[in-house]
Design a protein around this motif. Sequence first.
Motif, PDB file in Angstrom:
ATOM      1  N   LEU A  47      80.169  45.214  38.755  1.00 53.95           N
ATOM      2  CA  LEU A  47      80.579  45.270  40.159  1.00 53.95           C
ATOM      3  C   LEU A  47      79.368  44.985  41.035  1.00 53.95           C
ATOM      4  CD1 LEU A  47      82.991  47.724  41.853  1.00 53.95           C
ATOM      5  CD2 LEU A  47      80.755  47.326  42.896  1.00 53.95           C
ATOM      6  N   VAL A  48      79.478  43.977  41.882  1.00 56.19           N
ATOM      7  CA  VAL A  48      78.389  43.567  42.768  1.00 56.19           C
ATOM      8  C   VAL A  48      78.802  43.871  44.204  1.00 56.19           C
ATOM      9  CG1 VAL A  48      77.003  41.623  43.577  1.00 56.19           C
ATOM     10  CG2 VAL A  48      77.657  41.753  41.170  1.00 56.19           C
ATOM     11  N   ALA A  49      78.060  44.733  44.882  1.00 57.39           N
ATOM     12  CA  ALA A  49      78.413  45.126  46.243  1.00 57.39           C
ATOM     13  C   ALA A  49      77.862  44.134  47.261  1.00 57.39           C
ATOM     14  CB  ALA A  49      77.883  46.525  46.538  1.00 57.39           C
ATOM     15  N   SER A  50      78.765  43.463  47.945  1.00 55.47           N
ATOM     16  CA  SER A  50      78.391  42.609  49.071  1.00 55.47           C
ATOM     17  C   SER A  50      78.596  43.433  50.344  1.00 55.47           C
ATOM     18  CB  SER A  50      79.231  41.325  49.065  1.00 55.47           C
ATOM     19  OG  SER A  50      78.878  40.491  50.153  1.00 55.47           O
ATOM     20  N   ALA A  99      76.311  36.786  60.947  1.00 53.29           N
ATOM     21  CA  ALA A  99      75.605  36.686  62.223  1.00 53.29           C
ATOM     22  C   ALA A  99      74.178  37.232  62.185  1.00 53.29           C
ATOM     23  CB  ALA A  99      76.408  37.422  63.303  1.00 53.29           C
ATOM     24  N   ASN A 100      73.689  37.585  60.995  1.00 50.03           N
ATOM     25  CA  ASN A 100      72.301  38.058  60.876  1.00 50.03           C
ATOM     26  C   ASN A 100      71.822  37.802  59.453  1.00 50.03           C
ATOM     27  OD1 ASN A 100      73.184  40.429  59.251  1.00 50.03           O
ATOM     28  ND2 ASN A 100      74.037  41.130  61.195  1.00 50.03           N
ATOM     29  N   ASP A 101      70.527  37.975  59.243  1.00 55.84           N
ATOM     30  CA  ASP A 101      69.943  37.660  57.926  1.00 55.84           C
ATOM     31  C   ASP A 101      70.516  38.524  56.815  1.00 55.84           C
ATOM     32  OD1 ASP A 101      67.840  35.525  58.155  1.00 55.84           O
ATOM     33  OD2 ASP A 101      67.134  36.849  59.742  1.00 55.84           O
ATOM     34  N   TYR A 102      70.818  39.776  57.116  1.00 57.45           N
ATOM     35  CA  TYR A 102      71.415  40.641  56.105  1.00 57.45           C
ATOM     36  C   TYR A 102      72.739  40.051  55.618  1.00 57.45           C
ATOM     37  CZ  TYR A 102      74.150  44.502  54.181  1.00 57.45           C
ATOM     38  OH  TYR A 102      74.946  45.278  53.377  1.00 57.45           O
ATOM     39  N   ALA A 103      73.606  39.688  56.568  1.00 59.25           N
ATOM     40  CA  ALA A 103      74.921  39.147  56.218  1.00 59.25           C
ATOM     41  C   ALA A 103      74.808  37.802  55.505  1.00 59.25           C
ATOM     42  CB  ALA A 103      75.780  39.023  57.473  1.00 59.25           C
ATOM     43  N   VAL A 104      73.891  36.957  55.962  1.00 59.36           N
ATOM     44  CA  VAL A 104      73.689  35.653  55.312  1.00 59.36           C
ATOM     45  C   VAL A 104      73.228  35.855  53.867  1.00 59.36           C
ATOM     46  CG1 VAL A 104      72.332  33.529  55.303  1.00 59.36           C
ATOM     47  CG2 VAL A 104      73.242  34.403  57.456  1.00 59.36           C
ATOM     48  N   SER A 105      72.318  36.816  53.665  1.00 55.35           N
ATOM     49  CA  SER A 105      71.813  37.063  52.305  1.00 55.35           C
ATOM     50  C   SER A 105      72.926  37.561  51.391  1.00 55.35           C
ATOM     51  CB  SER A 105      70.655  38.070  52.331  1.00 55.35           C
ATOM     52  OG  SER A 105      71.111  39.399  52.570  1.00 55.35           O
ATOM     53  N   LYS A 106      73.836  38.361  51.939  1.00 55.65           N
ATOM     54  CA  LYS A 106      74.948  38.883  51.137  1.00 55.65           C
ATOM     55  C   LYS A 106      75.958  37.778  50.801  1.00 55.65           C
ATOM     56  CE  LYS A 106      74.382  43.357  50.381  1.00 55.65           C
ATOM     57  NZ  LYS A 106      74.414  43.928  49.023  1.00 55.65           N
ATOM     58  N   LEU A 107      76.246  36.899  51.771  1.00 53.97           N
ATOM     59  CA  LEU A 107      77.165  35.799  51.492  1.00 53.97           C
ATOM     60  C   LEU A 107      76.559  34.829  50.479  1.00 53.97           C
ATOM     61  CD1 LEU A 107      79.894  34.530  52.114  1.00 53.97           C
ATOM     62  CD2 LEU A 107      78.807  33.265  53.984  1.00 53.97           C
ATOM     63  N   ARG A 165      83.478  43.854  49.174  1.00 56.84           N
ATOM     64  CA  ARG A 165      83.026  43.759  50.561  1.00 56.84           C
ATOM     65  C   ARG A 165      83.387  45.072  51.270  1.00 56.84           C
ATOM     66  NH1 ARG A 165      85.166  37.667  52.192  1.00 56.84           N
ATOM     67  NH2 ARG A 165      83.480  36.490  51.167  1.00 56.84           N
ATOM     68  N   PRO A 166      82.523  46.067  51.173  1.00 56.19           N
ATOM     69  CA  PRO A 166      82.816  47.328  51.857  1.00 56.19           C
ATOM     70  C   PRO A 166      82.662  47.194  53.369  1.00 56.19           C
ATOM     71  CG  PRO A 166      80.633  47.401  50.849  1.00 56.19           C
ATOM     72  CD  PRO A 166      81.268  46.127  50.401  1.00 56.19           C
ATOM     73  N   PHE A 167      83.595  47.831  54.088  1.00 56.34           N
ATOM     74  CA  PHE A 167      83.472  47.959  55.539  1.00 56.34           C
ATOM     75  C   PHE A 167      82.641  49.214  55.812  1.00 56.34           C
ATOM     76  CE2 PHE A 167      86.557  44.750  55.213  1.00 56.34           C
ATOM     77  CZ  PHE A 167      86.780  44.176  56.473  1.00 56.34           C
ATOM     78  N   ASN A 168      82.588  49.662  57.064  1.00 54.74           N
ATOM     79  CA  ASN A 168      81.766  50.828  57.406  1.00 54.74           C
ATOM     80  C   ASN A 168      82.182  52.053  56.593  1.00 54.74           C
ATOM     81  OD1 ASN A 168      80.334  49.523  59.539  1.00 54.74           O
ATOM     82  ND2 ASN A 168      82.099  49.790  60.865  1.00 54.74           N
TER      83      ASN A 168
END
Length: 300
Positions: free
Chosen positions: A111-114, A136-144, A163-166
Motif C-alpha cells: 500500500l502506497v500512500a499518496s 497546486a504545490n510541490d508536495y502535491a506534484v511529488s505525490k502525483l 489518496r487520503p483526504f484530511n
Amino acid sequence: MTNGKKALITGIMGFTGQYMAAELSAAGYQVFGFGSSPAQKSPNYIQVDLTNLAEVKQAVERVSPDVVIHLAAIAFVGHADPNAFYDVNLCGSRNLLQALCESAKTPEAVLVASSANVYGNNTPGRLAESTLARPANDYAVSKLAMEYMASLFYSKLPIIITRPFNYTGVGQAENFLIPKIVKHFRQRLPVIELGNIDVWRDFSDVRDVTSRYRALLHSSAFGQVVNVASGKMHSLREVISLCEELTGHKIDIEVNPQFVRPNEIKELCGDISLLDKLTCDNSAKIPLRDTLKWMLEAKS
C-alpha cells in the motif's frame, strides 16, 4: 495472537505510522518499521535513508515483509526545501519499490500512500478517483509523480495507491489546522487567527484511516488508486462550535489575510464509493465530535 506474517511500515514513527502499527499488531502481524530518526530500542525498528538505494535494499532483505505500508514522506506543504519533496516522496519511494522487486520474497500487498492534495484547489464538490489531478504545490506534484512512478511497478508488485483526504487525531503536529484549533481550546486562549472559516472539508479520524488501510491490504485492489475519506463534510465554523460545546470555552476568531487562499474552494469532499466497494465496509465512521473530544481530553 499472531497470524505468522510480517508487516513493514515506512515512516512508522510519524503520526499515521504509530496508529498503523497498532492496527496491524492488533490484527496479528509482527510489525517492523523504517524511519529516518536514530534507531529506537525496538529490534523491529530500522533507521533507513530512503534516498539511499543500497541501504533500503539491505533493510528490506532483513525484514522480508509479507505486507508493506509505505507512509514515509515529507508531508507538510510549507516545508522549507522544495527539493526534499522529490528526493523523499518520489525518489525514495522508487528505491523502496525497486528493493521490494529485487527482494527474495515478493510481498502479498504493497500500500502506497499518496494524497488527495493531487486534486488541487480548483475542483469543488465530491471528488472521485477519476477527477482530473491539478496539483497546486510541490508536495502535491511529488505525490502525483510518485503515483505515475509506482504504476511502472504494477506488473511486478501488488500495489494499491491511496489518496487520503484530511484526517486528524491525537499526536498530529500543531502546524496542521485541527490540532492548531484544539491547542487553542486546550489552553483556553481568547483569540485564534485563521483563514476562511466558511469552507467545508472532509475530516476523518486517523483510526478510521488506518482501519481502511488494513482492509485494503486484503482487498486485492491491486493496480488501483483509491480515495480514503469519510465521505462527509464539516465547515471550520462547525469545528470551532464543537470545540466550544465540548470545552465550554468561547474563542474569538480573527481572520488573518495571510491565511486566506485566493479562490479557495468552498466545498471539498471525498467520493468513497470505490473504497466502500473494495473493502465491503459500511460500518459507521468515528464522528468528528468524538475525534475532537478525544483530542481535547488527551494527556499532553
